[in-house]
Design an enzyme around this catalytic site. Structure first.
Site, mmCIF file in Angstrom:
data_model
loop_
_atom_site.group_PDB
_atom_site.id
_atom_site.type_symbol
_atom_site.label_atom_id
_atom_site.label_comp_id
_atom_site.label_asym_id
_atom_site.label_seq_id
_atom_site.Cartn_x
_atom_site.Cartn_y
_atom_site.Cartn_z
ATOM 1 N N HIS A 30 52.120 -69.400 -12.969
ATOM 2 C CA HIS A 30 50.897 -69.180 -12.186
ATOM 3 C C HIS A 30 49.752 -70.260 -12.516
ATOM 4 O O HIS A 30 49.210 -70.393 -11.640
ATOM 5 C CB HIS A 30 50.615 -67.747 -12.224
ATOM 6 C CG HIS A 30 51.308 -66.919 -11.550
ATOM 7 N ND1 HIS A 30 51.407 -66.273 -10.392
ATOM 8 C CD2 HIS A 30 52.882 -66.210 -11.889
ATOM 9 C CE1 HIS A 30 52.522 -65.492 -10.021
ATOM 10 N NE2 HIS A 30 53.186 -65.513 -11.082
ATOM 11 N N ASP A 124 44.675 -65.642 -7.824
ATOM 12 C CA ASP A 124 45.902 -65.572 -7.719
ATOM 13 C C ASP A 124 46.287 -64.374 -6.610
ATOM 14 O O ASP A 124 45.309 -63.283 -6.700
ATOM 15 C CB ASP A 124 46.780 -65.267 -8.913
ATOM 16 C CG ASP A 124 48.296 -65.360 -8.820
ATOM 17 O OD1 ASP A 124 48.773 -66.389 -9.134
ATOM 18 O OD2 ASP A 124 48.711 -64.356 -8.490
#
Ligand code: UDX
Length: 464
Positions: A30, A124
């Site tokens: 990520h 995110d």
């Protein structure tokens, strides 16, 4: 003004806000795309401030142009080892960062001129708590999802799939049933198909619904994919998210200056080793940053590779097999045709002409990096989106083989490596992988779909 920067300060118009705040989920798969996005926006004239958890914190000295704001998280240092622990960890990042993030964001916004400078937060998709904090403080939010568009459709469809009885999986015999609402997925390819308890199933449902809420409540949705790869899934996502603009700006690693966001030291010596190998001869093996395997699976994988006779480069992450090492006799059996390193510069390895195949766990970054390298893939998915990615590699892209389900067995590994690396079938997969590479190159070239989406994203942020 930086080269390529959009000049919006036309006479009489108010100056646009030009600082972007980012908050990555603190895992390698990520962090990389978030920093690639940061590089992209920075190159287009935005100032960048990265808020980050202490856990897996980035190294600010590698990004001297960015501001960094550490957010205390009180989380234990070790990486979670099971799927359930990983999901709990994601929720814990949300809970523990929420209050300290609020304080730090409020402090940043209180600085003179900051309100006129901060354009948005890009968080995110798994950080709903932080998305909510930002919005309550008056900061518009965009969400980055680091997986595929097809996978996000799985997120959106999850409540219906549960309602219709696909999930939780009742019996092994259901695993190969097609999911009509999400073809070509079979039940085994769904997020949460391998949940082992009601608790795991509920955790998965909670994670997916929180991510969907984060996206639906935001001012834009950024995906690391590109139109020629996932046109139908992108069109369906746009339909389903009516009102939230979708920006498919991938492959990010091809658009953004090289990210130096690796948490582990990359062993670059393997690139010299590759220089000495024949074109398309080497099988590169890596199972990403989180997946783990048993000592028995590691031994079967190793003997399968050894018995295939194929040259290989193995990025064997410390901790992959929870302390288990490669079997005795493996080094002697493969002497001279294999190299094992702890962590590799993967993007460069996959772009190297000596690499002819990639054995991967099927993480989305790895799948994109493999596709961009024009390299066919052998996918051994472990959890989360990896099963669906493997399905796409094998069934939609027809650029690889999925080795999913059950325990690993050396004979099956050997046979799969041979199919991937040699003969007509391997050549066919390699040809289609090279086609993917060409499409990815076209998407990021001048006038390509992802380039145009970046322009739209830049404009969108400037007018938030
Ligand atoms: C997980 C999920 O599987 C993925 O689909 C999701 O989008 C993010 O979280 P991860 O297991 O880390 O990701 O795999 P992957 O998405 O493939 O990301 C791994 C990253 O680590 C890649 O960018 C890869 O280039 C990098 N890497 C891997 C290295 O730099 N060196 C290595 O030796 C191995």
């Amino acid at each position: 003004m930086a080269p390529g920067e959009a000049n919006t300060a036309t006479a009489g118009a108010p100056a646009r806000r030009r600082r972007v705040l980012l908050f990555p989920l603190p895992y390698q798969g990520h962090i990389n795309p978030m920093f690639q996005l940061a590089g992209l926006l920075h190159a287009r004239g935005f100032a960048v401030t990265v808020f980050h958890a202490r856990f897996n914190a980035p190294d600010p000295s590698r990004h001297p142009a960015y501001g960094f704001v550490p957010v205390p998280d009180g989380l234990p240092a070790g990486t979670p080892e099971t799927v359930a622990a990983t999901m709990e960890h994601i929720l814990a990042v949300n809970t523990s960062c929420e209050a300290p993030f609020r304080e730090r964001l409020a402090a940043l916004l209180a600085a003179p001129g900051a309100r006129d400078e901060v354009a948005c937060l890009v968080a995110d998709a798994h950080l709903l708590a932080l998305v909510r904090v930002a919005r309550r403080l008056g900061v518009p939010t965009l969400v980055l999802r680091t997986g595929s568009a097809a996978c996000f459709r799985n997120f959106l469809a999850n409540p219906v799939l549960c309602e219709k009885g696909y999930l939780p999986v009742g019996a092994e015999s259901q695993l190969d049933a097609p999911v009509r609402e999400l073809l070509p997925y079979r039940v085994r390819d769904l997020m949460g198909a391998n949940s082992r308890s009601r608790h795991e199933h509920e955790l998965m449902c909670e994670l997916l619904s929180r991510a969907v809420e984060a996206v639906r409540s935001s001012a834009g949705f950024v995906l690391n994919t590109f139109d020629a790869l996932e046109a139908d899934d992108l069109a369906a996502t746009r339909r389903d998210l009516a009102g939230v603009p979708v920006f498919d700006v991938g492959p990010l690693h091809k658009l953004s200056p090289a990210s130096s966001s690796s948490l582990l030291q990359q062993d670059r010596s393997c690139l010299h080793w590759l220089d000495a190998q024949a074109p398309a001869s080497v099988l590169y093996i890596s199972f990403g940053s989180l997946a783990s395997m048993s000592g028995e699976d590691l031994a079967e994988a190793a003997w399968g590779v050894a018995n295939s006779g194929q040259p290989f480069l193995w990025a064997l992450r410390p901790g992959l097999a929870r302390g288990a090492a490669l079997p005795d006799g493996f080094a002697a059996a493969t002497g001279g045709r294999g190299l094992v390193v702890g962590w590799a510069p993967q993007e460069e390895v996959l772009a190297h002409g000596a690499v002819g195949g990639f054995w991967t766990h099927g993480g989305w970054n790895s799948a994109m990096e493999g596709a961009c390298g024009g390299v066919p893939m052998l996918c051994r998915p472990c959890f989360g989106d990896q099963m669906g990615n493997a399905r796409h590699v094998e069934h939609v892209w027809r650029a690889g083989i999925a080795l999913d389900g059950g325990v690993l067995e050396r004979g099956a590994v050997e046979a799969a490596v041979r199919r991937l690396m040699r003969g007509e079938e391997g050549e066919g997969m390699r040809g289609r992988a090279r086609e993917l590479r060409s499409r990815a190159a076209a998407a990021v070239a001048d006038g390509g779909s992802s380039r145009l989406c970046v322009d739209k994203l830049v404009n969108h942020i400037l007018w938030l």
